[in-house]
Every structure is written in structure tokens, then in C-alpha cells.
Design a protein around this motif. Structure first.
Motif, mmCIF file in Angstrom:
data_model
loop_
_atom_site.group_PDB
_atom_site.id
_atom_site.type_symbol
_atom_site.label_atom_id
_atom_site.label_comp_id
_atom_site.label_asym_id
_atom_site.label_seq_id
_atom_site.Cartn_x
_atom_site.Cartn_y
_atom_site.Cartn_z
ATOM 1 N N HIS A 1 7.298 -39.302 -41.562
ATOM 2 C CA HIS A 1 8.398 -39.786 -41.041
ATOM 3 C C HIS A 1 9.823 -39.766 -42.163
ATOM 4 O O HIS A 1 10.804 -39.497 -41.839
ATOM 5 N N LYS A 2 9.117 -40.227 -43.227
ATOM 6 C CA LYS A 2 10.294 -40.448 -44.264
ATOM 7 C C LYS A 2 9.299 -40.472 -45.678
ATOM 8 O O LYS A 2 8.314 -40.896 -45.757
ATOM 9 N N ILE A 3 10.022 -40.045 -46.645
ATOM 10 C CA ILE A 3 9.440 -40.058 -47.993
ATOM 11 C C ILE A 3 10.523 -40.957 -48.944
ATOM 12 O O ILE A 3 11.891 -40.592 -48.861
ATOM 13 N N ILE A 4 10.146 -41.935 -49.589
ATOM 14 C CA ILE A 4 10.730 -42.904 -50.461
ATOM 15 C C ILE A 4 10.492 -42.242 -52.177
ATOM 16 O O ILE A 4 9.395 -42.489 -52.344
ATOM 17 N N GLU A 5 11.408 -41.816 -52.738
ATOM 18 C CA GLU A 5 11.078 -41.252 -53.843
ATOM 19 C C GLU A 5 10.998 -42.354 -54.803
ATOM 20 O O GLU A 5 11.667 -43.275 -54.934
ATOM 21 N N PRO A 6 10.080 -42.120 -56.048
ATOM 22 C CA PRO A 6 9.783 -43.151 -57.319
ATOM 23 C C PRO A 6 11.290 -43.725 -57.810
ATOM 24 O O PRO A 6 11.466 -44.796 -58.063
ATOM 25 N N GLU A 7 12.182 -42.778 -57.621
ATOM 26 C CA GLU A 7 13.526 -43.292 -58.561
ATOM 27 C C GLU A 7 13.983 -44.356 -57.694
ATOM 28 O O GLU A 7 14.807 -45.369 -58.043
ATOM 29 N N GLU A 8 14.124 -44.414 -56.275
ATOM 30 C CA GLU A 8 14.475 -45.343 -55.498
ATOM 31 C C GLU A 8 13.922 -46.664 -55.656
ATOM 32 O O GLU A 8 14.443 -47.907 -55.927
ATOM 33 N N VAL A 9 12.562 -46.592 -55.680
ATOM 34 C CA VAL A 9 11.517 -47.880 -56.149
ATOM 35 C C VAL A 9 11.890 -48.445 -57.484
ATOM 36 O O VAL A 9 12.283 -49.614 -57.475
ATOM 37 N N PHE A 10 12.371 -47.661 -58.749
ATOM 38 C CA PHE A 10 12.525 -48.127 -59.888
ATOM 39 C C PHE A 10 14.005 -48.686 -59.768
ATOM 40 O O PHE A 10 13.886 -49.765 -60.420
ATOM 41 N N GLU B 1 12.324 -51.544 -40.220
ATOM 42 C CA GLU B 1 12.832 -50.393 -39.151
ATOM 43 C C GLU B 1 13.559 -49.144 -39.712
ATOM 44 O O GLU B 1 13.070 -47.957 -39.467
ATOM 45 N N THR B 2 14.102 -49.392 -40.657
ATOM 46 C CA THR B 2 14.729 -48.255 -41.656
ATOM 47 C C THR B 2 13.955 -47.695 -42.862
ATOM 48 O O THR B 2 14.013 -46.620 -43.060
ATOM 49 N N PHE B 3 13.078 -48.525 -43.320
ATOM 50 C CA PHE B 3 12.097 -48.337 -44.262
ATOM 51 C C PHE B 3 13.133 -48.330 -45.890
ATOM 52 O O PHE B 3 12.450 -47.845 -46.843
ATOM 53 N N ASP B 4 14.431 -48.982 -45.588
ATOM 54 C CA ASP B 4 14.857 -49.039 -46.849
ATOM 55 C C ASP B 4 14.384 -50.193 -47.640
ATOM 56 O O ASP B 4 13.849 -51.062 -47.271
ATOM 57 N N ILE B 5 14.349 -49.977 -49.059
ATOM 58 C CA ILE B 5 14.039 -50.841 -49.887
ATOM 59 C C ILE B 5 14.916 -52.014 -50.178
ATOM 60 O O ILE B 5 16.113 -51.646 -50.341
ATOM 61 N N ILE B 6 14.659 -53.075 -49.822
ATOM 62 C CA ILE B 6 15.609 -54.181 -49.895
ATOM 63 C C ILE B 6 15.804 -55.048 -51.138
ATOM 64 O O ILE B 6 17.027 -55.104 -51.692
ATOM 65 N N GLY B 7 14.524 -55.403 -51.849
ATOM 66 C CA GLY B 7 14.777 -55.841 -53.252
ATOM 67 C C GLY B 7 13.456 -56.449 -53.627
ATOM 68 O O GLY B 7 12.343 -56.817 -52.976
ATOM 69 N N ARG B 8 13.595 -57.085 -54.647
ATOM 70 C CA ARG B 8 12.130 -58.013 -55.254
ATOM 71 C C ARG B 8 12.182 -59.278 -54.374
ATOM 72 O O ARG B 8 13.183 -59.682 -53.814
ATOM 73 N N TYR B 9 10.853 -59.456 -54.214
ATOM 74 C CA TYR B 9 10.436 -60.912 -53.507
ATOM 75 C C TYR B 9 10.593 -62.059 -54.424
ATOM 76 O O TYR B 9 11.420 -63.171 -53.806
ATOM 77 N N GLU B 10 10.218 -62.043 -55.548
ATOM 78 C CA GLU B 10 10.282 -63.340 -56.523
ATOM 79 C C GLU B 10 11.779 -63.709 -56.707
ATOM 80 O O GLU B 10 12.610 -63.127 -57.362
ATOM 81 N N HIS C 1 11.726 -59.681 -35.007
ATOM 82 C CA HIS C 1 11.266 -58.152 -34.718
ATOM 83 C C HIS C 1 9.985 -58.112 -33.790
ATOM 84 O O HIS C 1 9.002 -57.477 -33.889
ATOM 85 N N ALA C 2 9.709 -59.116 -32.770
ATOM 86 C CA ALA C 2 8.783 -59.007 -31.797
ATOM 87 C C ALA C 2 8.512 -57.766 -31.254
ATOM 88 O O ALA C 2 7.487 -57.631 -30.720
ATOM 89 N N PHE C 3 9.753 -57.102 -30.980
ATOM 90 C CA PHE C 3 9.458 -55.777 -30.375
ATOM 91 C C PHE C 3 9.170 -54.713 -31.101
ATOM 92 O O PHE C 3 9.518 -53.363 -30.615
ATOM 93 N N LEU C 4 8.797 -54.748 -32.285
ATOM 94 C CA LEU C 4 8.476 -53.281 -33.071
ATOM 95 C C LEU C 4 7.272 -53.062 -32.713
ATOM 96 O O LEU C 4 6.380 -53.498 -31.762
ATOM 97 N N GLU C 5 6.858 -51.779 -33.118
ATOM 98 C CA GLU C 5 5.604 -51.207 -32.697
ATOM 99 C C GLU C 5 4.804 -50.861 -33.946
ATOM 100 O O GLU C 5 5.162 -50.455 -34.854
ATOM 101 N N ARG C 6 3.279 -51.102 -33.758
ATOM 102 C CA ARG C 6 2.561 -50.695 -34.751
ATOM 103 C C ARG C 6 2.362 -49.220 -34.716
ATOM 104 O O ARG C 6 1.534 -48.429 -34.136
ATOM 105 N N ARG C 7 3.190 -48.644 -35.475
ATOM 106 C CA ARG C 7 3.560 -47.159 -35.307
ATOM 107 C C ARG C 7 3.569 -46.571 -36.543
ATOM 108 O O ARG C 7 3.087 -45.193 -36.491
#
Length: 466
Positions: free
Chosen positions: A118-127, A170-179, A86-92
Motif C-alpha cells: 500500500h505504501k513504502i516509507i523510505e529510510p530518509e523519512e525515518v531519519f 490512517e495516513t502512515f505518516d511519521i509523526i515524530g519521537r515518542y520520548e 479511532h474506534a472505527f479503524l480496520e485491522r487491515r
């Protein structure tokens, strides 16, 4: 997407220090009583501008009750990692989580004076996708956006431990847990890493019932807040070591690794030692065999006070603890800034020798008892809190609110929002700029600051300074 790397991405800390000076700052505004939506203020910090020290744009959110706290960029200098695609992303984009609502806002600041949601991620998606709640710290990694949380699942955030999740940059979709394997880690606060060395460090504050409605004195005096730091294999996503700083060292908060990836040490601030009310900073380091150690290298004493001058929470102690609530490290790894929110002081330490920090400068402003005014004669409400350093290390900015319910316990009554700046001497030393003072809309408090083009608590670097 850019066709070349963003010019605000720097391979090394030294090159970042040589970059253009910031002209804008982005500051979070929160409504402590939830009567207004929270917002983002764009502040002019260019002394040559007619709009110097003015809010030149605001983004006000559509919902109430988010409680903005920490935030960060979608992409930074870590994008230059040789491991990234992702070297061609912008600090945007600024990623702004609501610590109380678990809602996340993505704000487009490509045109800062026309910044917009630009986008709102609702808490239900986070949970649903993570099982976590109360998102807190944002760090841009080579392959995505990392988000730490303070709560697990369930209404009170105690159904399982909190942790970190990853968002697509890029899409700001939640992918999942890190651990993959968390070991004994059961609380969370801050985290940061050394990318080329492939390790991460995380810290602990508290679980939601211990902070959302204010500090719980019984839990503090029973040493039930966080007091450990955890070390992780970054790519394997496993906890490889945990160090207990001592149960009396309550609330291990900010993690600040050295910026130069050649150096394998860093710092962690501790709010209070319950045996003596001191604030503290620990230096942690990595040994040649890959193991980690930590040692207390800075202590800051409480100040005696008349109980009549103290809030109810502190009357029995007849003293004001420093309450180390934030620390930040200059880009050249030379100066560590320590916010003493209780006593109303900003300390500057020379940490050229990280095992032997030396006090190099100090500014007094605000404070529970001292109530030191700004040089312009205005009241600074609370005490120095979230601190941010310019890339060249010559300017230090800070705000004054900690967390709404904690503000009310330690500083009863509405004290007003503030953002100030101190100038740094060639060889250290701090002096408040008497002309720098930002007036924020009535009813808001202020928390974290981000600087145009990156700052000292945002970017992680993949190449050594020369």
C-alpha cells in the motif's frame, strides 16, 4: 474506514479467546545474503482446507537488503480504548520494517489472497523525522502506531540513543519521537504497556555495531549488551523508573505484560547469564505505591557438549546455552512459552502464579547439538525462535531464524526456513503436529508470525475479563 468497530477488536482477553479460529497466518521471509528481496508469506492454517500447510500468496518487496524481522498491525483491540478517536479503524494493514535498511512497508491484507503493498516509507523519512534508525517492533496504540528502533542517527546508528516513534494510523505518516524524557535509557529492543493503568515497559538488546555483523564475544563477556528494563508514564512519555536486572543478565529482550489490564505484572526474557550460561525469565510487577520491582523466576540450564560438536563461538565453553530468544504469553495469562534457540527446545510454563512458574510441557526440535528432527522426519535447521499463540490458546506456532548474521555464527551453513505448530493439552502439555510443516521458497529464512484476526503478541486490551 468502517462504520462500526472491526469485529476482530475485542474489549477483553476472554472475549478474544472466544472469537473465530484463525485460518491464515502471515509469516515474514528474509533473504540472509540479500540476493533476493524479502517477502511476506500468507500461509493456510485451516485443517479443513485443501490448501492446509501451503503458502497461498506471497508479497515480494521491490528492494533488496531490508532484513525483515518483526512486524505488526495498523490497528488492534487497543482501538476500543475510551481515550481513542479511532474506534472505527480496520485491522487491515501490516506494518513491516526492514531492520537493516530502515525502510518500512505498509501491506494491505484486507483481501489476504490478494495482499499488496500500500505504501513504502523510505529510510530518509525515518531519519529526518525521528533521528532514529533500524525500526524493530510494531505496536498499535489507541492513537497511532508505535515503532521501536535499535539505532540512533549516523551511519552506524550510534549518533544518539535509539527509541520509539509514532506513525499516523490512517495516513502512515511519521509523526515524530515518542520520548519527552528518556532518563538513562540508551539502548532499545521491545516495549509494551498496560493501557488503562497508563504505563509502558521497554527493554534492551544492543546498539547496531553489537548485532549487525554478528554477536561480539568481547562485548558479551564484558557484559556490554542490554540488561535493564525501563518503566514509562505512557501519556507523559517520561521514564519513571529503570531496573537493572544485573549486568550478567545479557540481552533483556521480549516484554510480555499480562493481557488482562487488571493484572499489573509481566515477564521479560533474558538470552544468557554470562556467569553460568543459563537462560532466564524475570517477572516484573507494580506495587501499590506505583513503583516497580523485578525478580528472576525461571532459569534454564545449559547442556554439556563436546567442543567438536559446537560452533567456534561456543567451543571454549563445552556447553550449549539455551539462548532464550523469544517468549509469549497465552491470552488467559496462564501459559508462558519460552524459545530455547540454542538447545532446540520450546518450554511451556504455568504462570498462574507469576512468581512461581512451573514447567508444564516441553518440545525438542532442532538445536545446535541435538538436531532433533520434526516428527515428519525433516530437519528443523536452527532452533525454536519466534513463537505465536492462537487466541484460544490451543495452538502454538513458531519459526527458526534469529537474525541472519547470528544464525551463521551459531548454526553455520544454510539450514533452511521452517514453520511448525504444536497442539496444547487441556491442562497444558505440548505435542508437535506431525502434519504441520510449511515449505518456504529456497534461499529464504523465516522470522515473526502474525495470525489472522490478531494473536497473543499483538493486541492490548482496555477492559477486564469477566
Amino acid at each position: 474506514m468502517n462504520l462500526r468497530p472491526d469485529p476482530t477488536f475485542y474489549p477483553s482477553p476472554k472475549l478474544a479467546m472466544e472469537g473465530p479460529v484463525e485460518k491464515l497466518a502471515f509469516t515474514l521471509m528474509l533473504s540472509p545474503d540479500f540476493s533476493q528481496p524479502d517477502g511476506l508469506a500468507v500461509v493456510n492454517v485451516d485443517p479443513s482446507s485443501d490448501d492446509y500447510c501451503k503458502i497461498v500468496h506471497t508479497v515480494i518487496m521491490p528492494e533488496k537488503g531490508d532484513e525483515f524481522h518483526h512486524f505488526g498491525w495498523n490497528a488492534c483491540s487497543s482501538s476500543l480504548s475510551p481515550l481513542t478517536g479511532h474506534a472505527f479503524l480496520e485491522r487491515r494493514y501490516l506494518i513491516i520494517p526492514g531492520i537493516r535498511s530502515s525502510r518500512i512497508y505498509v501491506v494491505d491484507v484486507k483481501e489476504p489472497l490478494n495482499a499488496k503493498i500500500h505504501k513504502i516509507i523510505e529510510p530518509e523519512e525515518v531519519f529526518a523525522k525521528t533521528g532514529y534508525s533500524r525500526p524493530h517492533t510494531i505496536h498499535c496504540g489507541p492513537e497511532g502506531i508505535y515503532v521501536s528502533t535499535l539505532g540512533g542517527g549516523g551511519p552506524d546508528g550510534t549518533d544518539g540513543p535509539p527509541g520509539i516513534f509514532i506513525m499516523d494510523c490512517e495516513t502512515f505518516d511519521i509523526i515524530g519521537r515518542y520520548e519527552i524524557e528518556r532518563g538513562v535509557q540508551d539502548k532499545h529492543y521491545d516495549f509494551w504497556w498496560n493501557l488503562p493503568r497508563d504505563y509502558m515497559v521497554s527493554s534492551e538488546w544492543a546498539l547496531p555495531p553489537q548485532f549487525e555483523n554478528g554477536l561480539v564475544p568481547e562485548d558479551l563477556l564484558s557484559n556490554k549488551y542490554g540488561h535493564r528494563i525501563h518503566f514509562w508514564n505512557l501519556r507523559n512519555r517520561t521514564n519513571i523508573q529503570t531496573i537493572d536486572l544485573g549486568e550478567n543478565h545479557q540481552m533483556a529482550l521480549e516484554i510480555r505484560p499480562a493481557h488482562d489490564p487488571v493484572k499489573q505484572h509481566g515477564f521479560c526474557g533474558v538470552v544468557v547469564d554470562t556467569t553460568n550460561l543459563q537462560g532466564a525469565v524475570f517477572t516484573w510487577w507494580r506495587n501499590e505505591d506505583g513503583s516497580f520491582e523485578a525478580r528472576k523466576t525461571i532459569t534454564i540450564d545449559p547442556q554439556p557438549a563436546d567442543p567438536d560438536d559446537l560452533p567456534d563461538l561456543l567451543k571454549g565453553f563445552s556447553a550449549v546455552p539455551p539462548l532464550v530468544t523469544d517468549i509469549d504469553l497465552s491470552m488467559d495469562d496462564r501459559f508462558l512459552y519460552v524459545s530455547c534457540w540454542g538447545t532446540g527446545e520450546m518450554h511451556q510454563y504455568d504462570v498462574s502464579d507469576p512468581m512461581n512458574p512451573k514447567l508444564a510441557g516441553k518440545v525438542e526440535i532442532g538445536g545446535i547439538v541435538k538436531k532433533t528432527k520434526h516428527p515428519n522426519g525433516k530437519d528443523f535447521g536452527y532452533g525454536p525462535q519466534m513463537v505465536e499463540i492462537s487466541r484460544d490458546g490451543k495452538r502454538v506456532y513458531w519459526t527458526n531464524s534469529l537474525y541472519s548474521t547470528w544464525d551463521d555464527q551459531f548454526y553455520p551453513g544454510d539450514r533452511g526456513a521452517a514453520m511448525v505448530k504444536a497442539d496444547v493439552g487441556e491442562d497444558g502439555g505440548l505435542a508437535l503436529d506431525p502434519k504441520f510443516w510449511i515449505d518456504f521458497p529456497k534461499g529464504y529464512r523465516t522470522h515473526q508470525i502474525r495470525l489472522e484476526g490478531g494473536d497473543c503478541s499483538t493486541d492490548s486490551f482496555c477492559y477486564p475479563s469477566v
